[in-house]
Enzyme design. Structure first.
Site, mmCIF file in Angstrom:
data_model
loop_
_atom_site.group_PDB
_atom_site.id
_atom_site.type_symbol
_atom_site.label_atom_id
_atom_site.label_comp_id
_atom_site.label_asym_id
_atom_site.label_seq_id
_atom_site.Cartn_x
_atom_site.Cartn_y
_atom_site.Cartn_z
ATOM 1 N N ALA A 241 -0.838 -0.044 -3.154
ATOM 2 C CA ALA A 241 -0.098 -0.458 -4.365
ATOM 3 C C ALA A 241 -0.954 -0.444 -5.631
ATOM 4 O O ALA A 241 -0.477 -0.852 -6.694
ATOM 5 C CB ALA A 241 0.576 -1.827 -4.206
ATOM 6 N N ALA A 242 -2.190 0.045 -5.556
ATOM 7 C CA ALA A 242 -2.994 0.153 -6.783
ATOM 8 C C ALA A 242 -2.295 1.109 -7.761
ATOM 9 O O ALA A 242 -2.227 0.848 -8.971
ATOM 10 C CB ALA A 242 -4.398 0.644 -6.463
ATOM 11 N N GLY A 243 -1.761 2.195 -7.232
ATOM 12 C CA GLY A 243 -1.040 3.148 -8.082
ATOM 13 C C GLY A 243 0.218 2.515 -8.670
ATOM 14 O O GLY A 243 0.606 2.812 -9.808
ATOM 15 N N ASP A 244 0.854 1.637 -7.905
ATOM 16 C CA ASP A 244 2.067 0.976 -8.411
ATOM 17 C C ASP A 244 1.715 -0.014 -9.515
ATOM 18 O O ASP A 244 2.445 -0.144 -10.508
ATOM 19 C CB ASP A 244 2.792 0.263 -7.266
ATOM 20 C CG ASP A 244 3.227 1.244 -6.191
ATOM 21 O OD1 ASP A 244 3.557 2.397 -6.538
ATOM 22 O OD2 ASP A 244 3.226 0.875 -5.001
HETATM 23 O O1 RIB Z 1 2.500 2.459 -2.963
HETATM 24 C C1 RIB Z 1 2.421 1.543 -1.909
HETATM 25 C C2 RIB Z 1 3.706 1.479 -1.163
HETATM 26 O O2 RIB Z 1 3.929 2.715 -0.547
HETATM 27 C C3 RIB Z 1 3.727 0.477 -0.060
HETATM 28 O O3 RIB Z 1 4.130 -0.803 -0.475
HETATM 29 C C4 RIB Z 1 4.657 1.103 0.959
HETATM 30 O O4 RIB Z 1 5.890 0.459 1.065
HETATM 31 C C5 RIB Z 1 4.825 2.543 0.518
HETATM 32 O O5 RIB Z 1 6.048 2.735 0.047
#
Ligand code: RIB
Length: 299
Positions: A241-244
């Site tokens: 989730a760093a990219g998120d």
């Molecule tokens: O970017 C991370 C996410 O990728 C995770 O939370 C997982 O659910 C996947 O979708």
């Protein structure tokens, strides 16, 4: 106002000394459930940084779906138009995280796979009213193609995270203002082996600019010219989730700062997300992002 259309997943995370190779079995150290999914993560990331956020997508009418919706609501994300499906389970992601913090992910889309053009029609008026629209590719590509095709020019500003990477040739790339692949995705999207050529191909295909998230090498912004934002030094625990975190922060900052500054600030958010385990539990608040951005210590 930021709108996110995308996935919500329950992440099933196994901590391993290293990610197994094909045919190999390795001993896991722990298994935990975390709230995740690229769409929901980006919505939570932006909300924790103070934005007004609407999340659109689908979950199953099941305990995982309920927990994901509760989590989004607890972070102040508007989920009133998320649909709970009887016939599909909530999406799941199996994630291996190794000691270095690197991960590997396999997703089962479930309800995310039923986010279709009819759903887009039902929510379109709210999407079109956004300042920034965040998209990823954990919902069907056809749906993203349809939505981009319906959007008027200019507003909302569209940030597309092309993850998981797939053939983008059917996408109206001129309606993508900022494309944010990681390095692997950037090369896979274009079948090229250097970032500069790959970004150049995407720019020629119509994308407004390309921001490549390159982990320990920082971020690269390719627009009229190329710029590099070095990574901020942090102790990496889990890169999930760093990219998120980066994308959620970029959506907030792009309305407030210059592009270069927005990328620097988003890089601080991405770096902080690597210092804690799990997807949504690792997403930082604005105070911590500001502190790291200004050169302060990570708390
Ligand atoms: O970017 C991370 C996410 O990728 C995770 O939370 C997982 O659910 C996947 O979708």
């Amino acid at each position: 106002m930021i709108v996110v259309l995308g996935s919500a997943n329950m992440d099933v995370v196994t901590e391993v000394s290293r990610i197994p190779r094909p045919g190999e079995t390795v001993a896991g150290k722990s298994m935990r459930h975390y709230l995740g999914g690229k769409g929901a993560n980006q919505a939570v990331a932006a909300a924790r940084l103070g934005a007004s956020v609407f999340f659109f997508g689908k979950v199953g009418r099941d305990p995982f779906g309920e927990r994901l919706l509760e989590g989004l609501r607890a972070d102040g994300v508007d989920v009133t138009a998320v649909e709970s499906m009887d016939e599909e389970a909530t999406g799941t992601a199996s994630i291996w995280v190794e000691e270095s913090g690197e991960n590997a992910i396999a997703c089962v889309p479930g309800a995310n796979g039923t986010v279709d053009a009819d759903y887009v029609d039902r929510i379109f008026h709210r999407v079109a009213a956004a300042d920034v629209l965040l998209l990823q590719l954990e919902i069907p590509l056809d749906t993203v193609v349809y939505l981009l095709g319906r959007l008027p020019r200019g507003r909302p500003l569209v940030i597309l995270d092309p993850s998981p990477a797939q053939d983008l040739s059917r996408l109206p790339l001129r309606r993508v203002d900022v494309l944010t692949p990681n390095r692997t995705e950037l090369l896979a999207l274009t079948h090229m082996d250097d970032m500069e050529s790959a970004a150049g191909a995407l720019l020629r295909a119509g994308v407004g600019s390309v921001v490549c998230k390159a982990g320990e090498d920082g971020a690269f912004w390719f627009g009229e010219t190329a710029h590099h934002v070095p990574a901020l030094p942090v102790a990496v625990v889990d890169t999930t989730a760093a990219g998120d975190a980066f994308n959620g922060a970029l959506a907030c900052a792009i309305m407030e700062r210059s592009m270069m500054d927005a990328i620097r600030w988003a890089s601080a958010a991405g770096a902080l997300a690597t210092t804690k385990a799990g997807a949504q539990p690792s997403l930082p608040c604005r105070t911590d992002v500001d502190r790291l951005y200004r050169g302060g210590a990570v708390s």
